[in-house]
Motif scaffolding. Structure first.
Motif, short mmCIF file in Angstrom:
data_model
loop_
_atom_site.label_atom_id
_atom_site.label_comp_id
_atom_site.label_asym_id
_atom_site.label_seq_id
_atom_site.Cartn_x
_atom_site.Cartn_y
_atom_site.Cartn_z
N THR A 112 0.81 -1.23 0.00
CA THR A 112 0.00 0.00 0.00
C THR A 112 0.84 1.27 0.00
OG1 THR A 112 -0.14 -0.08 2.42
CG2 THR A 112 -1.91 -1.16 1.17
N GLY B 277 -0.22 4.26 -1.95
CA GLY B 277 -1.61 3.95 -2.25
C GLY B 277 -1.84 2.59 -2.87
N GLY B 278 -0.77 1.89 -3.26
CA GLY B 278 -0.94 0.57 -3.86
C GLY B 278 0.08 0.32 -4.94
N ASP C 34 -8.13 -3.60 -8.05
CA ASP C 34 -7.46 -2.67 -7.14
C ASP C 34 -6.24 -2.03 -7.82
OD1 ASP C 34 -9.23 -3.16 -5.09
OD2 ASP C 34 -7.95 -4.61 -4.06
N TRP D 9 -5.59 1.91 -9.12
CA TRP D 9 -4.41 2.65 -8.65
C TRP D 9 -3.61 3.21 -9.83
CZ3 TRP D 9 0.86 1.99 -9.37
CH2 TRP D 9 1.68 2.80 -8.59
N THR E 54 -3.02 7.13 -10.40
CA THR E 54 -1.67 7.60 -10.09
C THR E 54 -0.82 7.89 -11.32
OG1 THR E 54 -1.77 6.18 -8.11
CG2 THR E 54 0.40 7.06 -8.73
#
Length: 358
Positions: free
Chosen positions: A163, A166-167, A209, A213, A217
């Motif tokens: 994480t 954020g991942g 997920d 991300w 990002t």
């Protein structure tokens, strides 16, 4: 009137000349056979069952190739089998890749150099490219070893997911300084393919997920993808490279097939339009055959859905230009005197995919 007649005659002559040049080009199948022959003649160490980085051994860093060119060649071998299922092109490349295997903790995977020659770093994307080729092969022939090796690679790559920022996946197992689109786009593809095969919902949930991300990002306002995020200060590395767009384009098409949600198809079409506009200039794609081969995978998947020839025609134009202008007397391709394994493999993949699309 004379000027108009002259213009019309000139245009007709140009059209005839273009058609003549096209008519003289060997078929995609012929080009593939010539490149494959030269890989075996000049870039394969048949004694060791390994390959050389380039045709000039004095310029190669290692005795044998890094894993990365084999990531290209295993995919090229798969595409050759797609158009000629009677042959086994993958097995010798697979056996070479096996020589990069290491059971180093915490998860087994493939390192960058031949294991018996030296210890080396392990890159998540190198492993992911291999898994993508193996999963493509498994979907064709259902050979169990391709699924088993891909699941092993998936366990390895999941060790690089956390994480931080954020991942997302790291790029290099031993260097946690960045998270790159080149290790996240293919990671999504591995997870989606494994979900399609196993129906294990955990693969799909993790893929979604990571997908969210990356878009949050690393996607630029013009829909092209940036290269990486540096973790010490969250600075975005804004280089835009064709393969990063390609994996995310393909991910959207696969998500459309899995979910039946047309939003993913709309996103894919937007990415495809942006990529063609940004990367295809004056009849050519940017240098880096393999980066472009990966991008073609995404366009091919989209073309199979919507049948839009715009996704294919510009690749044909670039691939023909490469054959006409960047080929040496040995029928090897590249822009440097030494001809590289990754370039020959990439162009085999491109010509094979274009042959399949015909």
């Amino acid at each position: 009137m004379k000027n108009n007649r002259y213009i019309l005659l000139s245009l007709a002559f140009i059209a005839l000349a273009v058609n003549y040049v096209k008519a003289q080009l060997p078929s995609y199948n012929t080009r593939i056979k010539l490149l494959y022959q030269q890989i075996n003649n000049k870039l394969r160490d048949s004694t060791e069952g390994l390959y050389y980085e380039t045709s000039d051994k004095a310029k190669n860093e290692n005795k044998h190739s890094y894993l990365w060119p084999l990531c290209a060649y295993i995919q090229a071998a798969n595409e050759m089998e797609v158009i000629d299922p009677s042959k086994d092109y993958m097995q010798p490349v697979e056996k070479a890749i096996d020589q990069y295997y290491t059971d180093k903790l915490p998860f087994a995977g493939y390192q960058a150099s031949v294991t018996k020659e030296k210890p080396d770093s392990r890159f998540y994307d190198d492993n992911q490219w291999v898994a993508i080729a193996y999963l493509d092969a498994y979907n064709r022939n259902h050979k169990k070893r391709y699924l088993e090796k891909s699941e092993m690679i998936c366990r390895y790559m999941l060790g690089g997911l956390d994480t931080v920022a954020g991942g997302g996946f790291y790029w290099n197992e031993g260097d946690k300084s960045s998270k790159n689109t080149c290790s996240n786009g293919p990671g999504i593809l591995v997870l989606l393919q494994l979900y399609n095969i196993t129906h294990n919902k955990a693969y799909l949930n993790t893929a979604l997920d990571v997908y969210k991300w990356v878009n949050k990002t690393l996607q630029a306002p013009d829909s092209i993808y940036y290269d990486n995020i540096r973790l010490r200060d969250l600075k975005i590395g804004k280089a835009k490279i064709t393969y990063n767009l390609g994996t995310m384009l393909q991910s959207n098409v696969l998500l459309y097939h899995i979910t039946k949600d047309h939003k993913y198809l709309g996103v894919a079409e937007g990415i495809a339009k942006a990529g063609r506009k940004y990367f295809f200039k004056k009849g050519r794609l940017p240098g880096g055959y393999w980066f472009n081969a990966v991008m073609l995978r995404g366009y091919q998947e989209l073309y199979k859905v919507d049948g839009n020839k715009d996704w294919v025609n510009f690749y044909q134009e670039d691939a023909d230009a490469i054959w006409n202008t960047e080929r040496d007397a040995n029928n090897m391709l590249g822009t440097k005197p030494e001809r590289s394994l990754i370039d020959q493999a990439a162009m085999i993949e491109i010509y094979a995919r274009l042959q399949e699309l015909k």
